[in-house]
Design a protein around this motif. Structure first.
Motif, PDB file in Angstrom:
ATOM      1  N   GLN A  91       0.830  -1.206   0.000  1.00  0.00           N
ATOM      2  CA  GLN A  91       0.000   0.000   0.000  1.00  0.00           C
ATOM      3  C   GLN A  91       0.868   1.260   0.000  1.00  0.00           C
ATOM      4  O   GLN A  91       0.602   2.217  -0.728  1.00  0.00           O
ATOM      5  CB  GLN A  91      -0.926  -0.024   1.217  1.00  0.00           C
ATOM      6  N   TYR A  92       1.936   1.251   0.799  1.00  0.00           N
ATOM      7  CA  TYR A  92       2.836   2.406   0.889  1.00  0.00           C
ATOM      8  C   TYR A  92       3.513   2.675  -0.457  1.00  0.00           C
ATOM      9  O   TYR A  92       3.517   3.805  -0.950  1.00  0.00           O
ATOM     10  CB  TYR A  92       3.889   2.150   1.973  1.00  0.00           C
ATOM     11  N   TYR A  93       4.079   1.634  -1.057  1.00  0.00           N
ATOM     12  CA  TYR A  93       4.800   1.835  -2.315  1.00  0.00           C
ATOM     13  C   TYR A  93       3.863   2.188  -3.467  1.00  0.00           C
ATOM     14  O   TYR A  93       4.237   2.953  -4.353  1.00  0.00           O
ATOM     15  CB  TYR A  93       5.693   0.636  -2.630  1.00  0.00           C
ATOM     16  N   GLU A  94       2.660   1.667  -3.456  1.00  0.00           N
ATOM     17  CA  GLU A  94       1.687   2.052  -4.478  1.00  0.00           C
ATOM     18  C   GLU A  94       1.314   3.524  -4.327  1.00  0.00           C
ATOM     19  O   GLU A  94       1.231   4.265  -5.313  1.00  0.00           O
ATOM     20  CB  GLU A  94       0.440   1.171  -4.397  1.00  0.00           C
ATOM     21  N   LYS A  95       1.096   3.947  -3.101  1.00  0.00           N
ATOM     22  CA  LYS A  95       0.767   5.346  -2.821  1.00  0.00           C
ATOM     23  C   LYS A  95       1.932   6.256  -3.219  1.00  0.00           C
ATOM     24  O   LYS A  95       1.727   7.316  -3.810  1.00  0.00           O
ATOM     25  CB  LYS A  95       0.443   5.484  -1.325  1.00  0.00           C
ATOM     26  N   ALA A  96       3.156   5.824  -2.925  1.00  0.00           N
ATOM     27  CA  ALA A  96       4.346   6.601  -3.291  1.00  0.00           C
ATOM     28  C   ALA A  96       4.478   6.710  -4.805  1.00  0.00           C
ATOM     29  O   ALA A  96       4.796   7.778  -5.343  1.00  0.00           O
ATOM     30  CB  ALA A  96       5.596   5.974  -2.687  1.00  0.00           C
ATOM     31  N   ALA A  97       4.229   5.611  -5.502  1.00  0.00           N
ATOM     32  CA  ALA A  97       4.342   5.612  -6.964  1.00  0.00           C
ATOM     33  C   ALA A  97       3.334   6.576  -7.597  1.00  0.00           C
ATOM     34  O   ALA A  97       3.662   7.311  -8.537  1.00  0.00           O
ATOM     35  CB  ALA A  97       4.152   4.201  -7.512  1.00  0.00           C
ATOM     36  N   SER A 123       7.619  13.449   3.769  1.00  0.00           N
ATOM     37  CA  SER A 123       7.202  14.528   4.662  1.00  0.00           C
ATOM     38  C   SER A 123       5.695  14.530   4.898  1.00  0.00           C
ATOM     39  O   SER A 123       5.224  14.875   5.977  1.00  0.00           O
ATOM     40  CB  SER A 123       7.645  15.868   4.066  1.00  0.00           C
ATOM     41  N   GLU A 124       4.945  14.112   3.892  1.00  0.00           N
ATOM     42  CA  GLU A 124       3.486  14.078   4.002  1.00  0.00           C
ATOM     43  C   GLU A 124       2.961  12.747   4.543  1.00  0.00           C
ATOM     44  O   GLU A 124       1.766  12.612   4.789  1.00  0.00           O
ATOM     45  CB  GLU A 124       2.870  14.371   2.630  1.00  0.00           C
ATOM     46  N   ASN A 125       3.844  11.765   4.709  1.00  0.00           N
ATOM     47  CA  ASN A 125       3.440  10.420   5.152  1.00  0.00           C
ATOM     48  C   ASN A 125       4.427   9.887   6.191  1.00  0.00           C
ATOM     49  O   ASN A 125       5.008   8.817   6.028  1.00  0.00           O
ATOM     50  CB  ASN A 125       3.362   9.485   3.936  1.00  0.00           C
ATOM     51  N   LYS A 126       4.597  10.639   7.257  1.00  0.00           N
ATOM     52  CA  LYS A 126       5.633  10.320   8.245  1.00  0.00           C
ATOM     53  C   LYS A 126       5.377   9.013   8.985  1.00  0.00           C
ATOM     54  O   LYS A 126       6.279   8.194   9.130  1.00  0.00           O
ATOM     55  CB  LYS A 126       5.783  11.472   9.240  1.00  0.00           C
ATOM     56  N   ALA A 127       4.173   8.806   9.465  1.00  0.00           N
ATOM     57  CA  ALA A 127       3.877   7.582  10.224  1.00  0.00           C
ATOM     58  C   ALA A 127       4.077   6.350   9.350  1.00  0.00           C
ATOM     59  O   ALA A 127       4.675   5.355   9.789  1.00  0.00           O
ATOM     60  CB  ALA A 127       2.455   7.616  10.777  1.00  0.00           C
ATOM     61  N   GLU A 128       3.593   6.425   8.113  1.00  0.00           N
ATOM     62  CA  GLU A 128       3.748   5.292   7.204  1.00  0.00           C
ATOM     63  C   GLU A 128       5.221   5.011   6.921  1.00  0.00           C
ATOM     64  O   GLU A 128       5.654   3.864   6.865  1.00  0.00           O
ATOM     65  CB  GLU A 128       3.006   5.543   5.878  1.00  0.00           C
ATOM     66  N   THR A 129       6.009   6.082   6.750  1.00  0.00           N
ATOM     67  CA  THR A 129       7.439   5.927   6.481  1.00  0.00           C
ATOM     68  C   THR A 129       8.142   5.275   7.665  1.00  0.00           C
ATOM     69  O   THR A 129       8.974   4.376   7.483  1.00  0.00           O
ATOM     70  CB  THR A 129       8.084   7.284   6.147  1.00  0.00           C
ATOM     71  N   LEU A 130       7.806   5.708   8.876  1.00  0.00           N
ATOM     72  CA  LEU A 130       8.398   5.084  10.069  1.00  0.00           C
ATOM     73  C   LEU A 130       8.037   3.607  10.144  1.00  0.00           C
ATOM     74  O   LEU A 130       8.888   2.761  10.442  1.00  0.00           O
ATOM     75  CB  LEU A 130       7.935   5.805  11.338  1.00  0.00           C
ATOM     76  N   ILE A 141      18.463   9.337   0.131  1.00  0.00           N
ATOM     77  CA  ILE A 141      17.017   9.538   0.298  1.00  0.00           C
ATOM     78  C   ILE A 141      16.494   8.712   1.471  1.00  0.00           C
ATOM     79  O   ILE A 141      15.748   9.213   2.318  1.00  0.00           O
ATOM     80  CB  ILE A 141      16.250   9.197  -0.997  1.00  0.00           C
ATOM     81  N   ASP A 142      16.885   7.442   1.531  1.00  0.00           N
ATOM     82  CA  ASP A 142      16.399   6.571   2.608  1.00  0.00           C
ATOM     83  C   ASP A 142      16.867   7.059   3.980  1.00  0.00           C
ATOM     84  O   ASP A 142      16.102   7.026   4.945  1.00  0.00           O
ATOM     85  CB  ASP A 142      16.827   5.128   2.366  1.00  0.00           C
ATOM     86  N   SER A 143      18.101   7.502   4.063  1.00  0.00           N
ATOM     87  CA  SER A 143      18.625   8.005   5.332  1.00  0.00           C
ATOM     88  C   SER A 143      17.862   9.252   5.781  1.00  0.00           C
ATOM     89  O   SER A 143      17.443   9.359   6.933  1.00  0.00           O
ATOM     90  CB  SER A 143      20.119   8.318   5.188  1.00  0.00           C
ATOM     91  N   PHE A 144      17.669  10.187   4.865  1.00  0.00           N
ATOM     92  CA  PHE A 144      16.947  11.405   5.221  1.00  0.00           C
ATOM     93  C   PHE A 144      15.454  11.151   5.408  1.00  0.00           C
ATOM     94  O   PHE A 144      14.804  11.881   6.153  1.00  0.00           O
ATOM     95  CB  PHE A 144      17.206  12.512   4.194  1.00  0.00           C
ATOM     96  N   SER A 145      14.922  10.120   4.777  1.00  0.00           N
ATOM     97  CA  SER A 145      13.511   9.785   4.975  1.00  0.00           C
ATOM     98  C   SER A 145      13.238   9.473   6.441  1.00  0.00           C
ATOM     99  O   SER A 145      12.261   9.943   7.019  1.00  0.00           O
ATOM    100  CB  SER A 145      13.114   8.594   4.098  1.00  0.00           C
ATOM    101  N   LYS A 148      10.970  11.089  11.517  1.00  0.00           N
ATOM    102  CA  LYS A 148      11.109  11.213  12.976  1.00  0.00           C
ATOM    103  C   LYS A 148      11.066  12.671  13.431  1.00  0.00           C
ATOM    104  O   LYS A 148      11.192  12.956  14.618  1.00  0.00           O
ATOM    105  CB  LYS A 148      12.425  10.594  13.431  1.00  0.00           C
ATOM    106  N   GLU A 149      10.944  13.589  12.469  1.00  0.00           N
ATOM    107  CA  GLU A 149      10.913  15.030  12.716  1.00  0.00           C
ATOM    108  C   GLU A 149      12.191  15.530  13.382  1.00  0.00           C
ATOM    109  O   GLU A 149      12.182  16.498  14.139  1.00  0.00           O
ATOM    110  CB  GLU A 149       9.658  15.428  13.488  1.00  0.00           C
ATOM    111  N   GLU A 150      13.313  14.866  13.054  1.00  0.00           N
ATOM    112  CA  GLU A 150      14.617  15.337  13.521  1.00  0.00           C
ATOM    113  C   GLU A 150      15.087  16.510  12.667  1.00  0.00           C
ATOM    114  O   GLU A 150      15.927  17.287  13.104  1.00  0.00           O
ATOM    115  CB  GLU A 150      15.637  14.197  13.472  1.00  0.00           C
TER     116      GLU A 150
END
Length: 192
Positions: free
Chosen positions: A57-63, A92-99, A158-162, A167-169
């Motif tokens: 679901q996450y990767y489909e939404k990202a695509a 940035s718009e999908n922080k919880a999903e990214t975590l 990208i993955d590191s900064f994601s 995490k809002e660091e």
């Protein structure tokens, strides 16, 4: 009306993003969604199937997001910039999903201790490799370098900064995007 299956996925994302993969259980999801474990197991007979649904679901939404925000009509440099920017704005718009995705991918293991969700074909690199090949062979905006190495470098940054953004660091997303674009503009530019 939200279907039970979707509620299970959403609540799972929330719980993983808040408490981590290690503390995630079907029982906790059932309790939070206010259904029995049997209902969760009906929709997802194995925990791995639920985790796979979250990832898919996450990767489909990202695509979809990237497809709507990437610039493909211009030169390779602009394509690369829009790839970086659309990735990081999506995060940035999908922080919880990214975590949650980060937790699942880094910690999801089978009974032998092997990671479950591994991109064995490195398919996530393919769009970048195509951009780099186009920039080298067609519009000649990039210097010669191995496209896969540069693609890995871009994905790793990208993955590191994601994670950092999710995490809002780091909260100044515009500065993050600008600096990363500048780094790879310099790394790929032709010297002649």
């Amino acid at each position: 009306m939200v279907k039970t299956k979707d509620k299970i996925i959403r609540k799972s994302v929330e719980l993983i993003s808040l408490y981590g993969y290690v503390n995630f259980s079907i029982g906790n999801v059932a309790k939070e969604v206010q259904v029995s474990k049997g209902v969760v197991n009906y929709h997802f007979p194995q925990k791995e199937l639920l985790l796979e649904a979250i990832i898919t679901q996450y990767y489909e939404k990202a695509a979809i997001y990237m497809g709507e925000h990437m610039i493909l009509e211009e030169d390779a440099k602009r394509m690369l910039e829009s790839y970086i920017e659309s990735n990081l704005r999506f995060v940035s718009e999908n922080k919880a999903e990214t975590l949650a995705i980060t937790e699942i991918v880094l910690n999801g293991r089978n009974e032998n201790g092997e990671l479950i969700f591994v991109d064995e074909n490195n398919s996530i690199l393919n769009p970048l490799i195509e951009i780099f090949q186009y920039g080298q062979d067609v519009d000649r905006s990039f210097r010669k370098f191995p496209p896969e190495i540069m693609a890995r470098a871009v994905r790793n940054v990208i993955d590191s900064f994601s994670s950092t953004i999710a995490k809002e660091e780091m909260t100044d997303i515009d500065s993050v995007i600008m600096e990363i674009k500048t780094i790879f503009d310099k790394a790929t530019e032709r010297s002649d």
